[in-house]
Enzyme design. Sequence first.
Site, short mmCIF file in Angstrom:
data_model
loop_
_atom_site.label_atom_id
_atom_site.label_comp_id
_atom_site.label_asym_id
_atom_site.label_seq_id
_atom_site.Cartn_x
_atom_site.Cartn_y
_atom_site.Cartn_z
N GLY A 1 30.66 34.15 40.77
CA GLY A 1 29.82 33.42 41.72
C GLY A 1 30.63 32.72 42.79
N GLY B 1 34.66 37.82 51.03
CA GLY B 1 35.39 38.84 50.26
C GLY B 1 34.45 39.56 49.30
N HIS B 2 33.57 38.78 48.67
CA HIS B 2 32.59 39.40 47.76
C HIS B 2 31.62 40.30 48.54
CE1 HIS B 2 33.53 35.74 45.16
NE2 HIS B 2 33.76 36.74 44.36
N GLY C 1 38.26 43.25 43.69
CA GLY C 1 39.16 42.97 44.81
C GLY C 1 40.61 43.19 44.41
N GLU C 2 41.39 43.68 45.37
CA GLU C 2 42.82 43.91 45.09
C GLU C 2 43.64 42.62 45.12
OE1 GLU C 2 44.00 46.97 47.83
OE2 GLU C 2 43.04 48.54 46.61
N LEU D 1 40.87 35.30 50.93
CA LEU D 1 39.62 34.63 50.55
C LEU D 1 39.55 34.52 49.03
CD1 LEU D 1 36.81 36.00 52.87
CD2 LEU D 1 38.46 34.20 53.27
N SER D 2 39.12 33.36 48.56
CA SER D 2 39.00 33.11 47.13
C SER D 2 37.96 32.01 46.94
CB SER D 2 40.35 32.63 46.58
OG SER D 2 40.17 32.01 45.32
N SER D 3 37.22 32.10 45.84
CA SER D 3 36.23 31.04 45.56
C SER D 3 36.94 29.69 45.41
CB SER D 3 35.46 31.35 44.28
OG SER D 3 34.84 32.60 44.40
N ARG D 4 38.21 29.73 45.02
CA ARG D 4 38.95 28.48 44.82
C ARG D 4 39.33 27.79 46.13
NH1 ARG D 4 40.72 27.73 39.57
NH2 ARG D 4 40.62 29.58 38.27
#
Length: 281
Positions: free
Chosen positions: A34, A39-40, A150-151, A185-188
């Site tokens: 989530g 990126g997602h 994702g890579e 890009l990262s959720s973090r």
Amino acid sequence: MAELTVCSTTEEMTTLSRSWIAEGHTIAVVPTMGALHRGHVVLIREALRRANRVVVTVFVNPTQFDRATDLDAYPRDLAADLTTCEAEGVHAVFAPSVAEVYPQGATTSVDPGPIADRLEGEHRPGHFSGVATVVLRLFEIVSPHVAVFGEKDAQQLAIVRSVCEPREIDIVGVPTVRESDGLALSSRNVQLDPVARQAATALPRALESVNDAWIAGLAGIDELRARGIGIIEEAGGEVDYLDLVDPATFLPCSSPERGDLIVAAAWFGGVRIIDNLQLGS
Ligand code: PAF
């Protein structure tokens, strides 16, 4: 545009995927925790190109967190995730509770083998066992033909490929999406305060610098590593690891070759960020 179905139980999800399969549809799954970002969205679009039914799973998997504080702090926003999925034409979101995914408690787990003990696995003990276990469980529930990852999480992708080898699921890796200043890009990233957010750009810069130095002829592993680590530390980051590794085994390279991976994890303002770059890219 497809109507979005939201499934919160295993039964709802398996009934839906079985009916799709009976109707002759192909299913692609995008497993996520989530807090969906651009990126997602790129993963979702790839999934939509590869199958005519797309499921996004939204599940913050407790078994892959080595610290309870990290699990608690992980960003969650299901309402926003559903809006994103609906806008992208996703067919179903599977957003289960922990008890749905682990009905017997998290008693059995998958051992992904020695690749899971290196790098991320060394710094986050049990992490990849948790990832492999949940991914196989989600695949069992969704029955996908294709799964898109994702890579950026390159070691995770290699592990998923290896634990899924006996199954006929096409595991697709999608190149990392970056901000204009290079940060993956990262959720973090939402956890980074403005100072840490600025400092975190040192991570992709370090990878690029190692790559540029190798292309320019610097071949010594120690020198290449020191160069990357120096850039991160100078920006105030704390390095967990920065290494050059074989992309299949994640073992360190003795003499780097085109196609090897430069992998790194570092802390910026209390937030851990990972990234990688293919050598020679
Ligand atoms: O990459 C992630 O978001 C997670 O590790 C995954 C693959 C969804 C498993 O929980």
